[in-house]
Design an enzyme around this catalytic site. Sequence first.
Site, PDB file in Angstrom:
ATOM      1  N   ASP A 141       0.849  -1.197   0.000  1.00 34.65           N
ATOM      2  CA  ASP A 141       0.000   0.000   0.000  1.00 34.65           C
ATOM      3  C   ASP A 141       0.885   1.248   0.000  1.00 34.65           C
ATOM      4  OD1 ASP A 141       0.750  -0.825   2.700  1.00 34.65           O
ATOM      5  OD2 ASP A 141      -0.525   0.784   3.456  1.00 34.65           O
ATOM      6  N   HIS A 147       6.570   9.621   1.067  1.00 31.52           N
ATOM      7  CA  HIS A 147       5.366  10.412   1.386  1.00 31.52           C
ATOM      8  C   HIS A 147       5.400  11.809   0.765  1.00 31.52           C
ATOM      9  CE1 HIS A 147       4.143   7.834   5.118  1.00 31.52           C
ATOM     10  NE2 HIS A 147       4.712   7.118   4.177  1.00 31.52           N
ATOM     11  N   GLU A 178       0.082  -0.881   5.935  1.00 31.15           N
ATOM     12  CA  GLU A 178       1.145  -0.333   6.783  1.00 31.15           C
ATOM     13  C   GLU A 178       0.951   1.163   6.949  1.00 31.15           C
ATOM     14  OE1 GLU A 178       4.875   1.445   8.087  1.00 31.15           O
ATOM     15  OE2 GLU A 178       3.817   1.848   6.230  1.00 31.15           O
ATOM     16  N   GLU A 179       0.446   1.821   5.924  1.00 32.56           N
ATOM     17  CA  GLU A 179       0.313   3.275   5.962  1.00 32.56           C
ATOM     18  C   GLU A 179      -0.889   3.741   6.779  1.00 32.56           C
ATOM     19  OE1 GLU A 179       2.658   4.975   5.212  1.00 32.56           O
ATOM     20  OE2 GLU A 179       3.785   4.111   3.551  1.00 32.56           O
TER      21      GLU A 179
HETATM   22 ZN   LIG Z   1       6.647   2.093   4.419  1.00 34.31          ZN
END
Ligand SMILES: [Zn+2]
Length: 479
Positions: A91, A452, A154-155
């Site tokens: 993800d 990010h 995970e995010e």
């Molecule tokens: Zn990561």
Amino acid sequence: MTTTINWLEEAKKRQEELLATTQAFLRIKSVLDPETIQDGAPFGKGIREALDFAVDVCKESGMAIKDIDGYAAHAEFGAGEEIIGILSHVDVVPEGDGWSTPPYAAEIVDGKIVARGAIDDKGPTMAAIFAAKLVLELGLPLSKRVRLIFGTDEESSWQCVKRYFESEEMPTMGFTPDADFPLIYAEKGLTDLTLRQTSEAYRAQQVPAASRADARLVSFAAGLRMNMVPDKGQAILEPAGQTHEQLVERFQQYLKDSGMNGHAEEKDGRVALQMEGVSVHGMDPGKGVNAGTELIHFLRTLQLDERADQYTSFADRYLYRQHYGETIGIAHEDAEMGALTLNTGVLEYEADEDALFRVNIRYPHSVSYDQWSKILEERLQEAAFSLEVVEHLPPHRVDPKHPLVTTLQRVYTEQTGEEAGIIAIGGATYGRSLDVGVAFGPLFPGRPDSAHQRDEYILVEDLVKATAIYAQAIYELAK
Ligand SMILES: [Zn+2]
């Protein structure tokens, strides 16, 4: 036999296929999408598609596949009791604006693959898959099983690993290619706490307690997230013993004397005070300026209504410039993991509603949660505040002498010619999902971290190098 393998050469031989496959993988927009959630796709269609893609590459090279209802999947090869786990995630965070090339085009520009997920964590995931393929293709003998585990949220909330390990074996040891090289072996304990003012007596009280009050605190707000230092704080005051003009003037004088930035204005018979701070990550709050607690420090120069007095008095005593929990009495530091840190990320006060602080405390493994939380609870009780634990992740650490650590250090040095210093951090990596797990790459020292951010990228050279490192690592751990 092992000494004759040139891992980087082997990775380079597969470079073209690695790049094409990584690009195709990155072109799948695997962002959490609540609208397309269905059975087998608990985080939506895009993530499901990315999971299938990763699994298919593994399946084609002969690994055994298991899908855990779309929460996670693994691909396994080798034989033996023990499992070497490599945990990564498919993800990505939403792309945001301002990209120079489309975020899901995965174009190669100046030797970089530019795409959301390039470094976090789809590029490294593909590097790990190709590393495993490489070990398989070389037909090297293994005494353990190698298991690539793919997580899918995970995010956001890590439900993927939670669900996965409810039914699947915990690897004997392993690593996650989702942070920095050389190697992160220790991570502080993390807690998110809500400290709530409890006194019902004050709750009912909506007027200044005494005529001697300068003003009544109508509301107070600063910060949005527990893990960030607030850069803005606002207080709304209703003048009582002091006039608007006097309150505004006192604040302006205070700003001048303290060197802080802010402003005051009169609005609908009330006075609005704004304080500005400097926002930084909550893992190192001393590097920022907390606009919330700074503004409270000014409010302490006024005589406020009783409930506000209690609220601000607590904050000023225990939270104002107390980045290590000093006045609470929970300061603790060790040479290995550093200091316990305290960040007051959110401050909320409504005259007849909730009044609270949301704090993030990170602590080294040499102090126990019970030890410091008991002291905090005592201080809170005395001040008529309650404690709610929103989240608690205990510290995570693998012994620096553990073969996992020493083997990966050796591999890193052999592949890069650089010393492999090991790192302890205040944050959390995916590595803590494994009982015996470390974070191992993919970001090399000195490289800017684009995770990010817009124009996220991984250098082609680094992707190939990471593949070689992971291949040797898998082999050395599983041989
Ligand atoms: Zn990561």
